[in-house]
Design a protein around this motif. Structure first.
Motif, PDB file in Angstrom:
ATOM      1  N   SER A 111    -104.168 -50.742 -34.755  1.00 14.38           N
ATOM      2  CA  SER A 111    -104.172 -49.375 -35.284  1.00 14.38           C
ATOM      3  C   SER A 111    -103.663 -49.347 -36.716  1.00 14.38           C
ATOM      4  O   SER A 111    -104.237 -48.651 -37.573  1.00 14.38           O
ATOM      5  CB  SER A 111    -103.312 -48.462 -34.400  1.00 14.38           C
ATOM      6  OG  SER A 111    -103.838 -48.393 -33.093  1.00 14.38           O
ATOM      7  N   ARG A 112    -102.597 -50.101 -36.994  1.00 16.06           N
ATOM      8  CA  ARG A 112    -102.061 -50.157 -38.360  1.00 16.06           C
ATOM      9  C   ARG A 112    -103.103 -50.730 -39.314  1.00 16.06           C
ATOM     10  O   ARG A 112    -103.338 -50.190 -40.399  1.00 16.06           O
ATOM     11  CB  ARG A 112    -100.780 -51.001 -38.390  1.00 16.06           C
ATOM     12  CG  ARG A 112    -100.237 -51.196 -39.794  1.00 16.06           C
ATOM     13  CD  ARG A 112     -98.930 -51.944 -39.809  1.00 16.06           C
ATOM     14  NE  ARG A 112     -99.070 -53.308 -39.337  1.00 16.06           N
ATOM     15  CZ  ARG A 112     -98.057 -54.163 -39.254  1.00 16.06           C
ATOM     16  NH1 ARG A 112     -96.835 -53.804 -39.598  1.00 16.06           N
ATOM     17  NH2 ARG A 112     -98.258 -55.384 -38.814  1.00 16.06           N
ATOM     18  N   ALA A 131     -95.376 -48.109 -45.939  1.00 13.89           N
ATOM     19  CA  ALA A 131     -95.970 -48.436 -44.640  1.00 13.89           C
ATOM     20  C   ALA A 131     -95.212 -49.582 -43.972  1.00 13.89           C
ATOM     21  O   ALA A 131     -95.094 -49.621 -42.743  1.00 13.89           O
ATOM     22  CB  ALA A 131     -97.434 -48.795 -44.811  1.00 13.89           C
ATOM     23  N   TRP A 178     -97.965 -46.042 -35.074  1.00 14.85           N
ATOM     24  CA  TRP A 178     -99.293 -46.418 -35.565  1.00 14.85           C
ATOM     25  C   TRP A 178    -100.368 -46.056 -34.541  1.00 14.85           C
ATOM     26  O   TRP A 178    -101.456 -45.613 -34.908  1.00 14.85           O
ATOM     27  CB  TRP A 178     -99.335 -47.903 -35.916  1.00 14.85           C
ATOM     28  CG  TRP A 178     -98.498 -48.213 -37.108  1.00 14.85           C
ATOM     29  CD1 TRP A 178     -97.242 -48.768 -37.112  1.00 14.85           C
ATOM     30  CD2 TRP A 178     -98.828 -47.967 -38.479  1.00 14.85           C
ATOM     31  NE1 TRP A 178     -96.779 -48.874 -38.399  1.00 14.85           N
ATOM     32  CE2 TRP A 178     -97.738 -48.394 -39.263  1.00 14.85           C
ATOM     33  CE3 TRP A 178     -99.930 -47.427 -39.123  1.00 14.85           C
ATOM     34  CZ2 TRP A 178     -97.728 -48.305 -40.649  1.00 14.85           C
ATOM     35  CZ3 TRP A 178     -99.923 -47.339 -40.507  1.00 14.85           C
ATOM     36  CH2 TRP A 178     -98.839 -47.768 -41.258  1.00 14.85           C
ATOM     37  N   ARG A 182    -103.836 -43.317 -34.849  1.00 10.87           N
ATOM     38  CA  ARG A 182    -105.094 -44.079 -34.844  1.00 10.87           C
ATOM     39  C   ARG A 182    -106.340 -43.256 -35.167  1.00 10.87           C
ATOM     40  O   ARG A 182    -107.328 -43.784 -35.644  1.00 10.87           O
ATOM     41  CB  ARG A 182    -105.274 -44.803 -33.526  1.00 10.87           C
ATOM     42  CG  ARG A 182    -105.544 -43.904 -32.343  1.00 10.87           C
ATOM     43  CD  ARG A 182    -105.583 -44.692 -31.044  1.00 10.87           C
ATOM     44  NE  ARG A 182    -105.768 -43.849 -29.902  1.00 10.87           N
ATOM     45  CZ  ARG A 182    -104.799 -43.257 -29.230  1.00 10.87           C
ATOM     46  NH1 ARG A 182    -103.544 -43.411 -29.605  1.00 10.87           N
ATOM     47  NH2 ARG A 182    -105.060 -42.500 -28.190  1.00 10.87           N
TER      48      ARG A 182
END
Length: 145
Positions: A76-77, A106, A115, A119
């Motif tokens: 997701s990150r 971040a 994260w 998404r």
């Protein structure tokens, strides 16, 4: 069909004619679950490898959280950061210095669940999302690396 207005029945009937009945659709959908599972596992493995390589390349710290969320959080990150770079730098007005500052912010978000929760966000929204992150989302890593 009686619940449809008269002017929409013919089009709906035409659409239904090209579809399987409910029982046939369910049987066909469930028949190939093994290959779908293999495909999904393969896709997830590719995404995970890309996310791990990206994290190493850009010096992203490991995420924190329950074991079952770590890989999902990494993917997701990676996806959100890639979308943000595209929206803000490649297609937007940011330069690499602006992007470097965003990357540093971040890096401070260590909770995998944060994260995962983001998404579905648009890449251009990342600066605002990072501003809204709480203390519980930030890791305990030394900010002066």
């Amino acid at each position: 069909m009686s619940d449809r207005p008269a002017d929409r029945r013919a089009g709906f009937a035409r659409w239904l004619a090209g579809r399987d009945c409910t029982d046939c659709w369910k049987a066909a959908r469930g028949a190939d679950t093994e290959s779908k599972g293999q495909w999904l596992a393969s896709k997830r493995a590719e995404e995970q490898q890309a996310a791990a390589e990206w994290a190493r390349k850009f010096d992203m710290p490991p995420l924190e959280g329950p074991e079952r969320t770590l890989e999902w959080g990494e993917r997701s990150r990676h996806q959100l950061m890639t979308a943000a770079h595209t929206a803000l730098v490649a297609e937007g007005a940011w330069d690499e210095a602006d992007w470097g500052e965003l990357e540093e912010r971040a890096r401070m978000i260590a909770r995998a669940g944060w994260w995962i929760d983001q998404r579905d966000a648009e890449g251009g929204d990342l600066p605002e999302l990072l501003d809204a992150a709480g203390e519980g989302d930030r890791g305990t890593e030394n900010p002066f690396r």
